[in-house]
Design a protein around this motif. Structure first.
Motif, PDB file in Angstrom:
ATOM      1  N   ILE A   1       3.900  -1.702   4.304  1.00  0.00           N
ATOM      2  CA  ILE A   1       2.919  -0.676   3.603  1.00  0.00           C
ATOM      3  C   ILE A   1       3.722  -0.132   2.279  1.00  0.00           C
ATOM      4  CG2 ILE A   1       2.329   1.585   3.953  1.00  0.00           C
ATOM      5  CD1 ILE A   1       2.082   1.274   6.703  1.00  0.00           C
ATOM      6  N   TRP A   2       4.898   0.272   2.347  1.00  0.00           N
ATOM      7  CA  TRP A   2       5.418   0.895   0.837  1.00  0.00           C
ATOM      8  C   TRP A   2       5.648  -0.278  -0.088  1.00  0.00           C
ATOM      9  CZ3 TRP A   2       5.339   5.102  -1.472  1.00  0.00           C
ATOM     10  CH2 TRP A   2       5.353   6.216  -0.683  1.00  0.00           C
ATOM     11  N   THR A   3       5.749  -1.606   0.145  1.00  0.00           N
ATOM     12  CA  THR A   3       6.002  -2.474  -0.595  1.00  0.00           C
ATOM     13  C   THR A   3       4.679  -2.673  -1.361  1.00  0.00           C
ATOM     14  OG1 THR A   3       7.804  -3.437   0.699  1.00  0.00           O
ATOM     15  CG2 THR A   3       6.772  -4.948  -1.173  1.00  0.00           C
ATOM     16  N   THR A   4       3.552  -2.949  -0.520  1.00  0.00           N
ATOM     17  CA  THR A   4       2.395  -2.960  -1.009  1.00  0.00           C
ATOM     18  C   THR A   4       1.773  -1.855  -1.772  1.00  0.00           C
ATOM     19  OG1 THR A   4       1.639  -3.828   1.259  1.00  0.00           O
ATOM     20  CG2 THR A   4      -0.314  -3.167  -0.503  1.00  0.00           C
TER      21      THR A   4
ATOM     22  N   PHE B   1      -5.828   4.341  -5.600  1.00  0.00           N
ATOM     23  CA  PHE B   1      -6.047   4.909  -6.683  1.00  0.00           C
ATOM     24  C   PHE B   1      -5.686   3.698  -7.721  1.00  0.00           C
ATOM     25  CE2 PHE B   1      -3.567   6.086 -10.769  1.00  0.00           C
ATOM     26  CZ  PHE B   1      -4.765   7.034 -11.263  1.00  0.00           C
ATOM     27  N   CYS B   2      -4.484   2.968  -7.603  1.00  0.00           N
ATOM     28  CA  CYS B   2      -4.059   2.007  -8.440  1.00  0.00           C
ATOM     29  C   CYS B   2      -5.304   0.819  -8.292  1.00  0.00           C
ATOM     30  CB  CYS B   2      -2.706   1.490  -8.096  1.00  0.00           C
ATOM     31  SG  CYS B   2      -1.557   2.802  -8.261  1.00  0.00           S
ATOM     32  N   SER B   3      -5.772   0.551  -7.134  1.00  0.00           N
ATOM     33  CA  SER B   3      -6.773  -0.342  -6.895  1.00  0.00           C
ATOM     34  C   SER B   3      -7.881  -0.263  -7.581  1.00  0.00           C
ATOM     35  CB  SER B   3      -6.837  -0.753  -5.568  1.00  0.00           C
ATOM     36  OG  SER B   3      -5.737  -1.120  -4.826  1.00  0.00           O
ATOM     37  N   SER B   4      -8.274   1.105  -7.546  1.00  0.00           N
ATOM     38  CA  SER B   4      -9.708   1.522  -8.197  1.00  0.00           C
ATOM     39  C   SER B   4      -9.662   1.695  -9.736  1.00  0.00           C
ATOM     40  CB  SER B   4     -10.224   2.860  -7.566  1.00  0.00           C
ATOM     41  OG  SER B   4      -9.010   3.900  -8.134  1.00  0.00           O
ATOM     42  N   ARG B   5      -8.452   1.823 -10.192  1.00  0.00           N
ATOM     43  CA  ARG B   5      -8.085   1.854 -11.709  1.00  0.00           C
ATOM     44  C   ARG B   5      -8.203   0.628 -12.324  1.00  0.00           C
ATOM     45  NH1 ARG B   5     -10.116   5.756 -13.819  1.00  0.00           N
ATOM     46  NH2 ARG B   5     -11.316   5.332 -11.855  1.00  0.00           N
ATOM     47  N   ILE B   6      -7.630  -0.416 -11.413  1.00  0.00           N
ATOM     48  CA  ILE B   6      -7.449  -1.972 -11.853  1.00  0.00           C
ATOM     49  C   ILE B   6      -8.900  -2.355 -11.908  1.00  0.00           C
ATOM     50  CG2 ILE B   6      -6.767  -4.170 -11.188  1.00  0.00           C
ATOM     51  CD1 ILE B   6      -4.462  -2.925  -9.908  1.00  0.00           C
ATOM     52  N   ILE B   7      -9.668  -2.256 -10.936  1.00  0.00           N
ATOM     53  CA  ILE B   7     -10.920  -2.516 -10.883  1.00  0.00           C
ATOM     54  C   ILE B   7     -11.896  -1.765 -11.739  1.00  0.00           C
ATOM     55  CG2 ILE B   7     -13.167  -2.582  -9.378  1.00  0.00           C
ATOM     56  CD1 ILE B   7     -11.381  -2.443  -6.859  1.00  0.00           C
ATOM     57  N   CYS B   8     -11.617  -0.856 -12.104  1.00  0.00           N
ATOM     58  CA  CYS B   8     -12.488  -0.048 -13.217  1.00  0.00           C
ATOM     59  C   CYS B   8     -11.950  -0.828 -14.762  1.00  0.00           C
ATOM     60  CB  CYS B   8     -12.208   1.472 -13.121  1.00  0.00           C
ATOM     61  SG  CYS B   8     -12.895   2.389 -14.436  1.00  0.00           S
TER      62      CYS B   8
ATOM     63  N   THR C   1     -10.184  -5.751  -4.517  1.00  0.00           N
ATOM     64  CA  THR C   1     -10.985  -4.935  -3.734  1.00  0.00           C
ATOM     65  C   THR C   1     -10.836  -5.243  -2.338  1.00  0.00           C
ATOM     66  OG1 THR C   1     -12.792  -4.927  -5.333  1.00  0.00           O
ATOM     67  CG2 THR C   1     -13.535  -4.390  -3.119  1.00  0.00           C
ATOM     68  N   ALA C   2     -10.630  -6.643  -2.100  1.00  0.00           N
ATOM     69  CA  ALA C   2     -10.633  -7.148  -0.910  1.00  0.00           C
ATOM     70  C   ALA C   2      -9.168  -6.604  -0.140  1.00  0.00           C
ATOM     71  CB  ALA C   2     -10.526  -8.682  -0.656  1.00  0.00           C
ATOM     72  N   ASN C   3      -7.947  -6.525  -1.163  1.00  0.00           N
ATOM     73  CA  ASN C   3      -6.762  -6.290  -0.329  1.00  0.00           C
ATOM     74  C   ASN C   3      -6.850  -4.860  -0.280  1.00  0.00           C
ATOM     75  OD1 ASN C   3      -3.882  -4.776  -1.769  1.00  0.00           O
ATOM     76  ND2 ASN C   3      -3.543  -6.757  -0.592  1.00  0.00           N
ATOM     77  N   MET C   4      -7.576  -4.033  -0.756  1.00  0.00           N
ATOM     78  CA  MET C   4      -7.490  -2.458  -0.735  1.00  0.00           C
ATOM     79  C   MET C   4      -8.459  -2.199   0.655  1.00  0.00           C
ATOM     80  SD  MET C   4      -9.080   0.543  -2.905  1.00  0.00           S
ATOM     81  CE  MET C   4     -10.654  -0.170  -3.088  1.00  0.00           C
ATOM     82  N   ILE C   5      -9.295  -2.982   0.907  1.00  0.00           N
ATOM     83  CA  ILE C   5     -10.025  -3.372   2.368  1.00  0.00           C
ATOM     84  C   ILE C   5      -9.176  -3.401   3.333  1.00  0.00           C
ATOM     85  CG2 ILE C   5     -12.283  -3.863   3.326  1.00  0.00           C
ATOM     86  CD1 ILE C   5     -13.467  -3.914   0.759  1.00  0.00           C
ATOM     87  N   VAL C   6      -8.490  -4.595   3.054  1.00  0.00           N
ATOM     88  CA  VAL C   6      -7.631  -5.042   4.233  1.00  0.00           C
ATOM     89  C   VAL C   6      -6.557  -3.962   4.627  1.00  0.00           C
ATOM     90  CG1 VAL C   6      -6.019  -6.593   4.784  1.00  0.00           C
ATOM     91  CG2 VAL C   6      -7.894  -7.530   3.616  1.00  0.00           C
ATOM     92  N   PHE C   7      -5.973  -3.270   3.627  1.00  0.00           N
ATOM     93  CA  PHE C   7      -5.114  -2.375   3.685  1.00  0.00           C
ATOM     94  C   PHE C   7      -5.465  -1.279   4.662  1.00  0.00           C
ATOM     95  CE2 PHE C   7      -2.502   1.417   2.832  1.00  0.00           C
ATOM     96  CZ  PHE C   7      -1.196   0.911   2.889  1.00  0.00           C
ATOM     97  N   ILE C   8      -6.748  -0.775   4.242  1.00  0.00           N
ATOM     98  CA  ILE C   8      -7.147   0.258   5.085  1.00  0.00           C
ATOM     99  C   ILE C   8      -7.744   0.137   6.344  1.00  0.00           C
ATOM    100  CG2 ILE C   8      -9.398   1.885   4.955  1.00  0.00           C
ATOM    101  CD1 ILE C   8      -9.500   1.814   2.106  1.00  0.00           C
TER     102      ILE C   8
END
Length: 291
Positions: free
Chosen positions: A95-98, A186-193, A213-220
């Motif tokens: 989790i923290w490495t991600t 936060f980081c994923s949304s900024r990268i996407i933006c 986007t897929a990675n963020m969804i998988v994490f959640i």
């Protein structure tokens, strides 16, 4: 002294964790082979990714004990405590490495020119990974007795009437999940933006946006259920709709633990084999930032 517990075999758990073990072993072995056999030059990105693969591989390698326990109950002993902490230390290391990779990706995309000029990036990545492991092992040592044999009724399961210490639960929920979740989102949304607003919308950047986007969804999806289950078990609160559906909170905890373990199958694919595109894209030219 080991306590022999009479229990029934859990075929669903055995089959579920067997599938995770087989798939996780293959993808993580492939990722390790790619690192060791094919990697000629190391960057800070590869250090983070290797740490992620090592955490997931360690989790996978101890799954046979859980599979064995599902079919043939293991006696409750100190080794069970070790197995529980090994499982969760590796999970939170992942989790923290991600979260650390998400920060690294964001800085590389948001400040591409500065990122290339930063010094000692590899040393910083190594220190960050080392700090993650030291902190997790320290927390495990401090709260070792929370999962000591006298608090277990089966090798991988705690006594239902003995909740976790409140301080331990807060650490798991806030520092172990909520904080890294906010960082990843936060980081994923900024990268996407940033990549979406760039005028040069190449196919590679579109794929990068999809992957982030897929990675963020998988994490959640992987880590939210188990942390909800921790809270439900601690307060012994069962939602009304669960009662109507006859879903025991203990079953929800077991299922959510399995869902969390499946993340070890996705990390190697999403980060090493696919998500490395984001870093390469960011190094080509400065990106437009979001307002």
């Amino acid at each position: 002294r080991a306590i022999i517990v009479q229990c029934e075999e859990d075929i669903l758990q055995g089959v579920g964790y067997s599938s995770v073990f087989l798939l996780g072993f293959v993808v993580n072995a492939a990722a390790l082979w790619a690192f060791i056999a094919k990697r000629k030059a190391w960057t800070e990105t590869h250090i983070y990714m290797l740490n992620l693969v090592l955490a997931d591989s360690a989790l996978v390698l101890f799954l046979p004990f859980r599979i064995y326990d599902a079919f043939i109950c293991m006696p409750v002993c100190v080794f069970c405590t070790f197995l529980i902490y090994t499982h969760f230390i590796n999970m939170y290391a992942s989790i923290w490495t991600t979260a650390a990779i998400s920060v690294h990706r964001y800085l590389a995309v948001r400040f591409p020119l500065k990122a290339r000029s930063w010094r000692k990036k590899k040393e910083m990545a190594f220190v960050a990974c080392l700090v993650i492991w030291v902190l997790l092992i320290t927390v495990g040592a401090v709260f070792w007795r929370d999962n000591h044999p006298e608090n277990l009724w089966m090798c991988y399961e705690r006594c239902k009437n003995i909740p976790l210490h409140a301080q331990f639960l807060v650490l798991l929920e806030v520092l172990g999940f909520l904080l890294p979740l906010l960082i990843v989102m936060f980081c994923s949304s900024r990268i996407i933006c940033i990549l979406s607003r760039d005028k040069d919308k190449s196919e590679e950047k579109k794929r990068s946006v999809s992957l982030v986007t897929a990675n963020m969804i998988v994490f959640i999806v992987c880590y939210t259920p188990i942390h909800v289950a921790f809270i439900v078990n601690y307060f012994n609160v069962v939602p009304e709709n669960w009662t109507k559906l006859r879903i025991p909170q203990h079953t929800f905890l077991l299922v959510s633990e399995w869902i969390a373990s499946t993340n070890c199958c996705f990390d190697s694919v999403s980060y090493y084999f696919l998500l490395e595109r984001v870093y390469s894209v960011s190094q080509r030219k400065p990106q437009n930032s979001c307002i």
